[in-house]
Design a protein around this motif. Structure first.
Motif, PDB file in Angstrom:
ATOM      1  N   ASP A 115       0.755  -1.087   0.134  1.00 54.27           N
ATOM      2  CA  ASP A 115      -0.029  -0.066  -0.087  1.00 54.27           C
ATOM      3  C   ASP A 115       0.758   1.205   0.128  1.00 54.27           C
ATOM      4  N   GLY A 116       2.007   1.304   0.588  1.00 51.84           N
ATOM      5  CA  GLY A 116       2.874   2.383   0.635  1.00 51.84           C
ATOM      6  C   GLY A 116       3.628   2.823  -0.580  1.00 51.84           C
ATOM      7  N   VAL A 117       3.783   1.384  -1.362  1.00 47.89           N
ATOM      8  CA  VAL A 117       4.530   1.793  -2.742  1.00 47.89           C
ATOM      9  C   VAL A 117       3.370   2.252  -3.789  1.00 47.89           C
ATOM     10  N   VAL A 118       2.083   1.954  -3.577  1.00 47.60           N
ATOM     11  CA  VAL A 118       1.157   2.337  -4.200  1.00 47.60           C
ATOM     12  C   VAL A 118       1.027   3.779  -4.121  1.00 47.60           C
ATOM     13  N   ALA A 119       0.757   4.060  -2.927  1.00 47.59           N
ATOM     14  CA  ALA A 119       0.547   5.443  -2.572  1.00 47.59           C
ATOM     15  C   ALA A 119       1.719   6.487  -3.022  1.00 47.59           C
ATOM     16  N   ARG A 120       2.906   5.818  -2.820  1.00 47.83           N
ATOM     17  CA  ARG A 120       3.845   6.631  -3.092  1.00 47.83           C
ATOM     18  C   ARG A 120       4.123   6.877  -4.916  1.00 47.83           C
ATOM     19  N   GLY A 121       4.031   5.823  -5.457  1.00 44.72           N
ATOM     20  CA  GLY A 121       4.229   5.584  -7.124  1.00 44.72           C
ATOM     21  C   GLY A 121       2.964   5.484  -7.806  1.00 44.72           C
ATOM     22  N   LYS A 122       1.978   5.345  -7.430  1.00 44.42           N
ATOM     23  CA  LYS A 122       0.437   5.383  -8.271  1.00 44.42           C
ATOM     24  C   LYS A 122       0.709   4.243  -9.054  1.00 44.42           C
ATOM     25  N   ALA A 123       1.389   3.284  -9.033  1.00 42.08           N
ATOM     26  CA  ALA A 123       1.544   2.286  -9.949  1.00 42.08           C
ATOM     27  C   ALA A 123       0.353   1.162  -9.886  1.00 42.08           C
ATOM     28  N   GLU A 124      -0.251   0.606 -10.766  1.00 36.28           N
ATOM     29  CA  GLU A 124      -1.112  -0.503 -10.656  1.00 36.28           C
ATOM     30  C   GLU A 124      -0.361  -1.911 -11.174  1.00 36.28           C
ATOM     31  N   VAL A 125      -0.978  -2.975 -10.783  1.00 33.34           N
ATOM     32  CA  VAL A 125      -0.600  -4.324 -11.442  1.00 33.34           C
ATOM     33  C   VAL A 125      -0.739  -4.078 -12.895  1.00 33.34           C
ATOM     34  N   GLY A 126       0.388  -4.532 -13.524  1.00 28.89           N
ATOM     35  CA  GLY A 126       0.309  -4.474 -14.920  1.00 28.89           C
ATOM     36  C   GLY A 126       1.066  -3.080 -15.761  1.00 28.89           C
ATOM     37  N   ASP A 127       1.601  -2.495 -14.681  1.00 26.37           N
ATOM     38  CA  ASP A 127       2.464  -1.320 -15.428  1.00 26.37           C
ATOM     39  C   ASP A 127       3.942  -1.561 -15.475  1.00 26.37           C
ATOM     40  N   LYS A 128       4.268  -2.802 -15.097  1.00 24.06           N
ATOM     41  CA  LYS A 128       5.585  -3.318 -15.099  1.00 24.06           C
ATOM     42  C   LYS A 128       6.727  -2.601 -14.145  1.00 24.06           C
ATOM     43  N   THR A 129       6.466  -2.825 -12.860  1.00 26.28           N
ATOM     44  CA  THR A 129       6.883  -2.055 -11.937  1.00 26.28           C
ATOM     45  C   THR A 129       7.272  -3.391 -10.704  1.00 26.28           C
ATOM     46  N   MET A 130       7.935  -2.890  -9.819  1.00 23.85           N
ATOM     47  CA  MET A 130       7.943  -3.786  -8.474  1.00 23.85           C
ATOM     48  C   MET A 130       6.535  -4.055  -8.065  1.00 23.85           C
ATOM     49  N   ILE A 131       5.511  -3.442  -8.314  1.00 25.87           N
ATOM     50  CA  ILE A 131       4.354  -3.754  -7.642  1.00 25.87           C
ATOM     51  C   ILE A 131       3.781  -5.064  -8.362  1.00 25.87           C
ATOM     52  N   ASP A 132       4.263  -5.476  -9.652  1.00 23.21           N
ATOM     53  CA  ASP A 132       3.795  -6.856 -10.163  1.00 23.21           C
ATOM     54  C   ASP A 132       4.280  -7.810  -9.402  1.00 23.21           C
ATOM     55  N   ALA A 133       5.557  -7.739  -8.747  1.00 26.52           N
ATOM     56  CA  ALA A 133       6.186  -8.667  -7.705  1.00 26.52           C
ATOM     57  C   ALA A 133       5.297  -8.692  -6.459  1.00 26.52           C
ATOM     58  N   LEU A 134       5.365  -7.374  -5.928  1.00 25.88           N
ATOM     59  CA  LEU A 134       4.955  -7.390  -4.316  1.00 25.88           C
ATOM     60  C   LEU A 134       3.240  -7.459  -4.083  1.00 25.88           C
ATOM     61  N   SER A 135       2.545  -7.156  -5.320  1.00 22.76           N
ATOM     62  CA  SER A 135       1.109  -7.438  -5.007  1.00 22.76           C
ATOM     63  C   SER A 135       0.565  -8.861  -4.882  1.00 22.76           C
ATOM     64  N   PRO A 136       1.041  -9.821  -5.984  1.00 23.53           N
ATOM     65  CA  PRO A 136       0.712 -10.973  -5.885  1.00 23.53           C
ATOM     66  C   PRO A 136       1.472 -11.641  -4.581  1.00 23.53           C
ATOM     67  N   ALA A 137       2.598 -11.369  -4.171  1.00 22.33           N
ATOM     68  CA  ALA A 137       3.337 -11.707  -3.003  1.00 22.33           C
ATOM     69  C   ALA A 137       2.448 -11.320  -1.664  1.00 22.33           C
ATOM     70  N   ALA A 138       1.868 -10.064  -1.792  1.00 21.29           N
ATOM     71  CA  ALA A 138       0.902  -9.768  -0.434  1.00 21.29           C
ATOM     72  C   ALA A 138      -0.282 -10.609  -0.457  1.00 21.29           C
ATOM     73  N   ASP A 139      -0.836 -10.725  -1.607  1.00 25.26           N
ATOM     74  CA  ASP A 139      -2.056 -11.805  -2.115  1.00 25.26           C
ATOM     75  C   ASP A 139      -1.784 -13.188  -1.392  1.00 25.26           C
TER      76      ASP A 139
END
Ligand code: ADP
Ligand code: MG
Length: 210
Positions: A115-139
Motif C-alpha cells: 500500500d505504501g509503494v502504491v500510495a507513493r508511486g501510483k502504479a497498478e498491477v500490469g504497469d511493469k514495476t515492483m508492484i507486479d512482484a509485491l502485489s501477488p506476494a501480499a495476496d
C-alpha cells in the motif's frame, strides 16, 4: 514460530547479500529499459542498512524495519529509494511494538508495504514495476496466513508469488517509471525493480526464522 527482531536483522542481512550477488545483473536489466543504476542503488542502500543494523541492535521487529526504511531513504537515489523506503516505513508501522511477528502479522506487513509503494508511486498491477512482484506476494501471504501458516511459511509463499510476478513483467509495456519512456520497446524484458523485490523476498524467506 514467530519472527523476532534478531530474525528480521538476519533476514535483512540475507537481503543485503542477495542484492550484492545480483548487483551486476540488476544493473544490466536496468541498462536495457532504464538507466543502468538499479543494482548500484540497491547495493549501496542495503550495504548501508547492513552496517546500520550491526551497530544498533534493534529490540523489536518494528524498530528494525524502521531503521531499514530510514537508511534506504537516505542512501538510495532514484525512484526505487523512496519507494522501498516507504514500503519498509509502512511495514514498520504495521509491525507495531510487539516482540514477535506471526504468520498473519507478516502478511499484514507485506500488505502495508504494498500500500505504501502504491500510495507513493501510483502504479497498478500490469504497469511493469515492483508492484507486479509485491502485489501477488501480499495476496499469497494473506492466503497462506489465513490457512494457518507460520511466519516463515507466509514468507515462502510470498517469495514464490513474487518470483512468478517478476517473470510476468517480461512481455509488458511499462506505464510507470523510466522504462515507460521507451513505450513499446520496453516489452520483452523483465522489470529490474520487480526482480529485486522477488530476490529480497526469497532471501527474507530463507533466513527470517531460524
Ligand atoms: P530510477 O528509475 O530512478 O533509475 P531505479 O533504477 O533504482 O530508479 O529503480 C527502477 C525501478 O523502480 C523500476 O524497475 C520499477 O520497478 C520501480 N519503479 C519506478 N517507478 C515506479 C512507480 N511509480 N511505482 C512503483 N515502482 C516503480
Ligand atoms: Mg535506474
Amino acid at each position: 514460530m514467530g519472527c523476532t527482531a534478531q530474525d528480521v536483522v538476519a533476514a535483512v542481512h540475507a537481503g543485503a547479500e542477495i542484492v550484492a550477488a545480483y548487483r551486476d545483473e540488476l544493473v544490466e536489466m536496468d541498462r536495457v529499459i532504464g538507466d543502468a543504476d538499479h543494482g548500484e542503488n540497491m547495493d549501496r542502500g542495503f550495504r548501508a542498512v547492513a552496517a546500520k543494523l550491526d551497530t544498533s541492535a534493534p529490540e523489536t521487529p518494528g524498530s528494525a524495519l524502521k531503521l531499514v526504511a530510514s537508511t534506504l531513504i537516505s542512501t538510495v537515489g532514484g525512484a526505487s529509494g523512496p519507494l522501498y523506503g516507504t514500503a519498509f516505513l509502512r511495514a514498520a508501522s504495521a509491525a507495531g511494538e510487539g516482540d514477535e511477528l506471526d504468520g498473519p502479522a507478516v502478511a499484514a506487513i507485506l500488505k502495508a508495504g504494498l500500500d505504501g509503494v502504491v500510495a507513493r508511486g501510483k502504479a497498478e498491477v500490469g504497469d511493469k514495476t515492483m508492484i507486479d512482484a509485491l502485489s501477488p506476494a501480499a495476496d499469497a501471504a494473506k492466503a497462506a496466513a489465513d490457512d494457518g501458516a507460520s511466519a516463515g511459511q507466509v514468507l515462502a509463499a510470498a517469495a514464490e508469488a513474487a518470483r512468478n510476478g517478476a517473470e510476468s513483467t517480461e512481455p509488458l509495456v511499462a506505464r510507470k517509471g523510466r522504462a515507460s519512456y521507451l513505450g513499446e520497446r520496453s516489452a520483452g524484458h523483465v522489470d529490474p525493480g520487480a526482480r529485486s523485490t522477488a530476490l529480497l523476498l526469497s532471501a527474507f524467506a530463507e533466513r527470517s526464522v531460524r
